[in-house]
Design a protein around this motif. Structure first.
Motif, mmCIF file in Angstrom:
data_model
loop_
_atom_site.group_PDB
_atom_site.id
_atom_site.type_symbol
_atom_site.label_atom_id
_atom_site.label_comp_id
_atom_site.label_asym_id
_atom_site.label_seq_id
_atom_site.Cartn_x
_atom_site.Cartn_y
_atom_site.Cartn_z
ATOM 1 N N ALA A 43 0.821 -1.213 0.000
ATOM 2 C CA ALA A 43 0.000 0.000 0.000
ATOM 3 C C ALA A 43 0.854 1.261 0.000
ATOM 4 C CB ALA A 43 -0.935 -0.010 1.203
ATOM 5 N N SER A 44 2.046 1.181 0.590
ATOM 6 C CA SER A 44 2.892 2.375 0.686
ATOM 7 C C SER A 44 3.691 2.639 -0.586
ATOM 8 C CB SER A 44 3.847 2.243 1.881
ATOM 9 O OG SER A 44 4.759 1.182 1.689
ATOM 10 N N LEU A 45 3.694 1.686 -1.516
ATOM 11 C CA LEU A 45 4.468 1.858 -2.745
ATOM 12 C C LEU A 45 3.766 2.770 -3.751
ATOM 13 C CD1 LEU A 45 5.814 -1.762 -3.157
ATOM 14 C CD2 LEU A 45 7.220 0.278 -2.942
ATOM 15 N N PHE A 46 2.440 2.903 -3.635
ATOM 16 C CA PHE A 46 1.682 3.783 -4.517
ATOM 17 C C PHE A 46 0.844 4.734 -3.689
ATOM 18 C CE2 PHE A 46 2.265 -0.042 -7.209
ATOM 19 C CZ PHE A 46 2.896 0.551 -8.289
ATOM 20 N N SER A 47 0.665 5.934 -4.175
ATOM 21 C CA SER A 47 -0.085 6.953 -3.435
ATOM 22 C C SER A 47 -1.580 6.680 -3.427
ATOM 23 C CB SER A 47 0.191 8.339 -4.025
ATOM 24 O OG SER A 47 -0.165 8.379 -5.404
ATOM 25 N N SER A 48 -2.070 5.876 -4.370
ATOM 26 C CA SER A 48 -3.488 5.526 -4.432
ATOM 27 C C SER A 48 -3.609 4.086 -4.908
ATOM 28 C CB SER A 48 -4.245 6.473 -5.368
ATOM 29 O OG SER A 48 -3.693 6.418 -6.671
ATOM 30 N N PRO A 49 -4.726 3.414 -4.613
ATOM 31 C CA PRO A 49 -4.884 2.009 -5.024
ATOM 32 C C PRO A 49 -4.759 1.839 -6.539
ATOM 33 C CG PRO A 49 -6.566 2.621 -3.429
ATOM 34 C CD PRO A 49 -5.871 3.890 -3.829
ATOM 35 N N MET A 50 -4.109 0.775 -6.944
ATOM 36 C CA MET A 50 -3.918 0.460 -8.359
ATOM 37 C C MET A 50 -4.991 -0.526 -8.822
ATOM 38 S SD MET A 50 -1.225 2.024 -9.688
ATOM 39 C CE MET A 50 -1.819 3.467 -8.820
ATOM 40 N N PRO A 51 -5.243 -0.574 -10.137
ATOM 41 C CA PRO A 51 -6.105 -1.638 -10.663
ATOM 42 C C PRO A 51 -5.520 -2.995 -10.299
ATOM 43 C CG PRO A 51 -5.630 0.011 -12.349
ATOM 44 C CD PRO A 51 -4.739 0.317 -11.192
ATOM 45 N N GLY A 52 -6.400 -3.973 -10.138
ATOM 46 C CA GLY A 52 -5.946 -5.300 -9.775
ATOM 47 C C GLY A 52 -6.952 -5.980 -8.880
ATOM 48 N N VAL A 53 -6.485 -6.902 -8.055
ATOM 49 C CA VAL A 53 -7.371 -7.634 -7.147
ATOM 50 C C VAL A 53 -6.759 -7.683 -5.758
ATOM 51 C CG1 VAL A 53 -8.433 -9.036 -8.959
ATOM 52 C CG2 VAL A 53 -6.359 -9.852 -7.825
ATOM 53 N N THR A 54 -7.646 -7.753 -4.774
ATOM 54 C CA THR A 54 -7.239 -7.839 -3.368
ATOM 55 C C THR A 54 -8.016 -8.964 -2.714
ATOM 56 O OG1 THR A 54 -6.847 -5.451 -3.297
ATOM 57 C CG2 THR A 54 -7.045 -6.599 -1.190
ATOM 58 N N SER A 55 -7.338 -9.835 -1.989
ATOM 59 C CA SER A 55 -8.011 -10.925 -1.285
ATOM 60 C C SER A 55 -7.781 -10.800 0.213
ATOM 61 C CB SER A 55 -7.520 -12.282 -1.787
ATOM 62 O OG SER A 55 -6.141 -12.445 -1.535
ATOM 63 N N TRP A 56 -8.685 -11.359 0.992
ATOM 64 C CA TRP A 56 -8.560 -11.342 2.447
ATOM 65 C C TRP A 56 -9.351 -12.506 3.035
ATOM 66 C CZ3 TRP A 56 -11.703 -8.280 -0.388
ATOM 67 C CH2 TRP A 56 -13.064 -8.248 -0.056
ATOM 68 N N VAL A 57 -9.036 -12.819 4.271
ATOM 69 C CA VAL A 57 -9.649 -13.941 4.972
ATOM 70 C C VAL A 57 -10.622 -13.428 6.021
ATOM 71 C CG1 VAL A 57 -9.230 -15.949 6.460
ATOM 72 C CG2 VAL A 57 -7.617 -15.389 4.628
ATOM 73 N N VAL A 58 -11.783 -14.034 6.080
ATOM 74 C CA VAL A 58 -12.699 -13.846 7.201
ATOM 75 C C VAL A 58 -12.631 -15.133 8.018
ATOM 76 C CG1 VAL A 58 -15.077 -13.482 7.942
ATOM 77 C CG2 VAL A 58 -14.216 -12.321 5.885
ATOM 78 N N PRO A 59 -12.055 -15.108 9.226
ATOM 79 C CA PRO A 59 -11.843 -16.336 10.007
ATOM 80 C C PRO A 59 -13.120 -17.160 10.148
ATOM 81 C CG PRO A 59 -10.734 -14.485 11.039
ATOM 82 C CD PRO A 59 -11.564 -13.910 9.934
ATOM 83 N N GLU A 60 -12.948 -18.453 9.960
ATOM 84 C CA GLU A 60 -14.019 -19.441 10.107
ATOM 85 C C GLU A 60 -15.193 -19.189 9.162
ATOM 86 O OE1 GLU A 60 -15.177 -20.158 14.111
ATOM 87 O OE2 GLU A 60 -13.114 -20.450 14.805
ATOM 88 N N LYS A 61 -14.906 -18.485 8.074
ATOM 89 C CA LYS A 61 -15.959 -18.269 7.085
ATOM 90 C C LYS A 61 -15.437 -18.496 5.667
ATOM 91 C CE LYS A 61 -19.689 -15.158 5.735
ATOM 92 N NZ LYS A 61 -20.369 -13.845 5.958
ATOM 93 N N GLY A 62 -14.467 -17.708 5.230
ATOM 94 C CA GLY A 62 -13.978 -17.899 3.880
ATOM 95 C C GLY A 62 -12.930 -16.891 3.458
ATOM 96 N N VAL A 63 -12.510 -16.991 2.189
ATOM 97 C CA VAL A 63 -11.566 -16.067 1.579
ATOM 98 C C VAL A 63 -12.299 -15.345 0.451
ATOM 99 C CG1 VAL A 63 -9.342 -15.801 0.409
ATOM 100 C CG2 VAL A 63 -9.651 -17.615 2.086
ATOM 101 N N TYR A 64 -12.057 -14.030 0.365
ATOM 102 C CA TYR A 64 -12.803 -13.203 -0.588
ATOM 103 C C TYR A 64 -11.834 -12.460 -1.498
ATOM 104 C CZ TYR A 64 -16.637 -14.370 2.458
ATOM 105 O OH TYR A 64 -17.573 -15.079 3.189
ATOM 106 N N LEU A 65 -12.303 -12.179 -2.717
ATOM 107 C CA LEU A 65 -11.492 -11.511 -3.726
ATOM 108 C C LEU A 65 -12.270 -10.324 -4.274
ATOM 109 C CD1 LEU A 65 -8.804 -11.857 -5.457
ATOM 110 C CD2 LEU A 65 -10.275 -12.900 -7.191
ATOM 111 N N LYS A 66 -11.613 -9.157 -4.299
ATOM 112 C CA LYS A 66 -12.263 -7.928 -4.768
ATOM 113 C C LYS A 66 -11.565 -7.407 -6.002
ATOM 114 C CE LYS A 66 -11.497 -3.970 -2.701
ATOM 115 N NZ LYS A 66 -11.514 -2.868 -1.699
ATOM 116 N N ASN A 67 -12.359 -6.995 -6.980
ATOM 117 C CA ASN A 67 -11.861 -6.257 -8.130
ATOM 118 C C ASN A 67 -11.648 -4.813 -7.686
ATOM 119 O OD1 ASN A 67 -11.666 -4.664 -10.511
ATOM 120 N ND2 ASN A 67 -12.775 -6.202 -11.687
ATOM 121 N N ASN A 68 -10.408 -4.343 -7.688
ATOM 122 C CA ASN A 68 -10.103 -3.011 -7.157
ATOM 123 C C ASN A 68 -10.818 -1.895 -7.908
ATOM 124 O OD1 ASN A 68 -8.405 -4.298 -5.388
ATOM 125 N ND2 ASN A 68 -6.515 -3.673 -6.395
ATOM 126 N N CYS A 69 -11.097 -2.114 -9.177
ATOM 127 C CA CYS A 69 -11.751 -1.064 -9.982
ATOM 128 C C CYS A 69 -13.268 -1.084 -9.818
ATOM 129 C CB CYS A 69 -11.371 -1.226 -11.451
ATOM 130 S SG CYS A 69 -9.638 -0.877 -11.802
#
Length: 365
Positions: A43-69
């Motif tokens: 996040a610190s390498l660019f001043s604003s979010p870049m196009p692409g995808v971001t994933s994260w974990v919700v414990p005991e539920k699942g993993v999610y993927l977001k289209n940044n755009c």
């Protein structure tokens, strides 16, 4: 002198970016253990979010993927309760990767940005051939900044070892590097031991020691001065005291002490007080990503120290002719030299006389 475990100074976003740009590589990959700060650094390498995808974990539920755009979110992993802990607790949902996940990546091909970020890539992606191929396609047409899990899986190793990737492993960012601080100058032109001269309230040599702190597998101060030995043994800093008169002796003794334990060695003069730690970090990152080159600092056409030699040059360095230094090895292998540019020419300036010291202190250069 064997390597000892110690904390590692993490590279800043600026040092990573400067060394990446120097490398000539196309893509940048951040890796490391869980909690090593990969996403924060991305996040610190660019001043604003870049196009692409971001994933994260919700414990005991699942993993999610977001289209940044588009901000669209899909689930790519499902929680699986396993009391035996013999299976991964997250199971991939391959059809989500194959359809929406792949579409997310394909949409990045049509953005105006040259840079695409993928945070992060782990074991779930190994379940989708289409998603992996979409990443490969992006690598051909865009510049990618990827956070990649530190797991021994074929696709992850493919990304980390790709010829166009500049890799920063936050667990051991500088590899197995050692440092020899060269502190054996007679101080003839200075009129005494310049390394103990006051520079902004500290002995001059302290600036070199502060620069190398928590960067190297092992290091040693090579000196002819008993005062320096006494000063740093009290601080548990390795010191090699000797009585040999010439530069080739200092290099040989230093490598005899630490050379067997390292893959590359930095030779750092002890009289460059304005050299910045960030420059040293960037130089080390460059050398870790191009392990076959001799790396040295420069400012424009002016080259200087420190210099990093891969271990294949240690034997040649240990058998230098009388009064010769590492520059002889550099001149013998001009095709192996690469340079990293420091921000200020004063980083390369050393101190030989009291006037040099005064000029560096007061900026009258």
């Amino acid at each position: 002198m064997k390597p000892t475990g110690m904390p590692v100074t993490r590279p800043t976003a600026n040092s990573i970016w400067r060394s990446f740009q120097t490398s000539g590589k196309k893509h940048l990959v951040l890796t490391g253990a869980s909690g090593s700060g990969k996403t924060t650094l991305l996040a610190s390498l660019f001043s604003s979010p870049m196009p692409g995808v971001t994933s994260w974990v919700v414990p005991e539920k699942g993993v999610y993927l977001k289209n940044n755009c588009s901000k669209e979110i899909i689930q790519i992993g499902r929680y699986h309760s396993d009391p035996t802990h013999k299976r991964n607790q997250m199971l991939a949902i391959p059809e989500c990767f194959d359809e929406k996940g792949t579409a997310f990546l394909h949409s990045c091909l049509h953005t105006t940005s040259e840079w695409i970020t993928i945070d992060e890539i782990g074991f779930l992606e190994s379940n989708s051939c289409k998603y992996r191929q979409a990443i490969r396609t992006l690598m051909k047409h865009k510049q990618l900044l990827m956070v990649v899990r530190k797991q021994k899986l074929p696709f992850l190793e493919e990304l980390r070892n790709h010829k166009d990737v500049f890799l920063v492993d936050l667990d051991q960012p500088y590899g197995n590097a050692g440092c020899i601080i060269m502190a054996s100058g007679q101080g003839t032109r200075f009129g005494g031991n310049k390394l103990l001269a006051d520079f902004n309230g500290q002995p001059l040599i302290d600036f070199s020691l502060n620069i190398i702190k928590n960067l190297f597998t092992t290091s040693v101060v090579v000196t002819i001065h008993k005062e320096i030995q006494s000063l740093y043994i009290k601080q548990n800093i390795p010191v090699l005291l000797h009585t040999f008169p010439h530069r080739n002796d200092m290099i040989r003794l230093g490598l005899e002490t630490i050379g067997d334990h390292i893959d590359r060695c930095v030779f750092l003069p002890a009289d460059q007080p304005l050299l910045q730690k960030e420059s040293m970090i960037s130089l080390l990152l460059c050398a870790e990503n191009d392990r076959n080159s001799i790396w040295r600092t420069c400012y424009g056409d002016i080259v200087g120290s420190p210099v990093i030699f891969p271990s294949e040059f240690f034997e040649e360095l240990q058998n230098l002719p009388l009064r010769k230094g590492g520059s002889l090895v550099i001149n013998n292998h001009p095709d192996r030299i690469r340079t990293f540019s420091v921000s200020d020419i004063n980083e390369l300036r050393d101190i030989d006389t009291p006037d040099d010291l005064s000029q560096l202190l007061h900026g009258n250069l």
